[in-house]
Design a protein around this motif. Structure first.
Motif, PDB file in Angstrom:
ATOM      1  N   GLY A  47       0.786  -1.232   0.000  1.00 53.34           N
ATOM      2  CA  GLY A  47       0.000   0.000   0.000  1.00 53.34           C
ATOM      3  C   GLY A  47       0.813   1.276   0.000  1.00 53.34           C
ATOM      4  O   GLY A  47       0.378   2.290   0.545  1.00 53.34           O
ATOM      5  N   ALA A  49       1.620   4.032  -1.956  1.00 52.50           N
ATOM      6  CA  ALA A  49       1.306   4.848  -3.132  1.00 52.50           C
ATOM      7  C   ALA A  49       2.375   5.910  -3.376  1.00 52.50           C
ATOM      8  O   ALA A  49       2.656   6.244  -4.535  1.00 52.50           O
ATOM      9  N   ASP A  50       3.006   6.429  -2.329  1.00 56.31           N
ATOM     10  CA  ASP A  50       4.047   7.443  -2.507  1.00 56.31           C
ATOM     11  C   ASP A  50       5.214   6.893  -3.323  1.00 56.31           C
ATOM     12  O   ASP A  50       5.727   7.567  -4.214  1.00 56.31           O
ATOM     13  N   ASP A  64      -2.524  11.644  -8.753  1.00 53.03           N
ATOM     14  CA  ASP A  64      -2.600  10.938  -7.473  1.00 53.03           C
ATOM     15  C   ASP A  64      -2.950   9.483  -7.749  1.00 53.03           C
ATOM     16  O   ASP A  64      -3.247   9.111  -8.876  1.00 53.03           O
ATOM     17  N   LEU A  65      -2.879   8.697  -6.708  1.00 56.15           N
ATOM     18  CA  LEU A  65      -3.100   7.261  -6.841  1.00 56.15           C
ATOM     19  C   LEU A  65      -3.834   6.766  -5.605  1.00 56.15           C
ATOM     20  O   LEU A  65      -3.326   6.891  -4.497  1.00 56.15           O
ATOM     21  N   ASP A  66      -5.034   6.254  -5.808  1.00 54.65           N
ATOM     22  CA  ASP A  66      -5.814   5.695  -4.709  1.00 54.65           C
ATOM     23  C   ASP A  66      -5.775   4.175  -4.820  1.00 54.65           C
ATOM     24  O   ASP A  66      -6.333   3.606  -5.761  1.00 54.65           O
ATOM     25  N   LEU A  67      -5.095   3.531  -3.879  1.00 54.52           N
ATOM     26  CA  LEU A  67      -5.012   2.073  -3.875  1.00 54.52           C
ATOM     27  C   LEU A  67      -6.240   1.497  -3.187  1.00 54.52           C
ATOM     28  O   LEU A  67      -6.688   2.023  -2.170  1.00 54.52           O
ATOM     29  N   ASP A  68      -6.762   0.437  -3.731  1.00 57.28           N
ATOM     30  CA  ASP A  68      -7.962  -0.216  -3.200  1.00 57.28           C
ATOM     31  C   ASP A  68      -7.559  -1.137  -2.049  1.00 57.28           C
ATOM     32  O   ASP A  68      -6.876  -2.139  -2.275  1.00 57.28           O
ATOM     33  N   PRO A  69      -7.958  -0.842  -0.817  1.00 58.55           N
ATOM     34  CA  PRO A  69      -7.576  -1.687   0.322  1.00 58.55           C
ATOM     35  C   PRO A  69      -8.185  -3.091   0.262  1.00 58.55           C
ATOM     36  O   PRO A  69      -7.719  -4.001   0.939  1.00 58.55           O
TER      37      PRO A  69
END
Length: 129
Positions: A47, A49-50, A64-69
C-alpha cells in the motif's frame, strides 16, 4: 503493514527490510528495471502509493493514486525481460501478478516499459491483458 520478519512480497524470498524495504524508504534505488518492477509490485502489496508515484515517469504519472484496500496481491511471476540492466537506459519486463479482490482471484499480465534518468529507473507505462 509489513513487519521485519515478513518475506518481501516481490517474490525473491528475502526479508522485506533486506529487499524492497530500503527502496520504498528511499535509502537506495533499484539497480535494474526488473528490480524496480518487483519493488513496485511490492509497493502495491504493502500500500505504498508514494513510492509508486515517485518511481513513475513524470510524463505518464497520474496526479494521485488511490489504492484499493480490498485488493490483496498474492504472487508475482516474471515472464521475460529485455534490456534494463545496470548500464542500460531502457528496459521492459513482462510479468503476471495474481491478486484477490472481493473474494475472487484475478491475474494481470503486463508488458511494462522502463527508462533510466540519471541513476533512477522509472516506470513509463505498460500494455496489459
Amino acid at each position: 503493514m509489513v513487519s521485519a520478519k515478513d518475506l518481501c512480497p516481490c517474490g525473491l524470498g528475502e526479508p522485506y527490510p533486506d529487499c524492497c524495504g530500503p527502496l520504498h524508504a528511499g535509502e537506495r534505488e533499484a539497480a535494474t528495471a526488473e528490480q524496480l518492477m518487483r519493488s513496485r509490485y511490492a509497493a502495491f502489496a504493502v500500500g505504498d502509493a508514494d513510492y509508486l508515484l515517485r518511481t513513475w515517469h513524470p510524463d505518464t504519472r497520474p496526479a494521485d493514486l488511490d489504492l484499493d484496500p480490498a485488493q490483496r496481491w498474492l504472487h508475482l511471476e516474471i515472464l521475460g525481460r529485455t534490456g534494463g540492466g545496470p548500464f542500460a537506459t531502457e528496459g521492459t519486463v513482462d510479468f503476471r501478478a495474481r491478486y484477490r479482490h472481493h473474494g475472487r482471484t484475478h491475474a494481470l499480465t503486463e508488458h511494462s516499459r522502463f527508462t533510466r534518468e540519471g541513476t533512477s529507473w522509472l516506470y513509463v507505462d505498460g500494455d496489459h491483458d
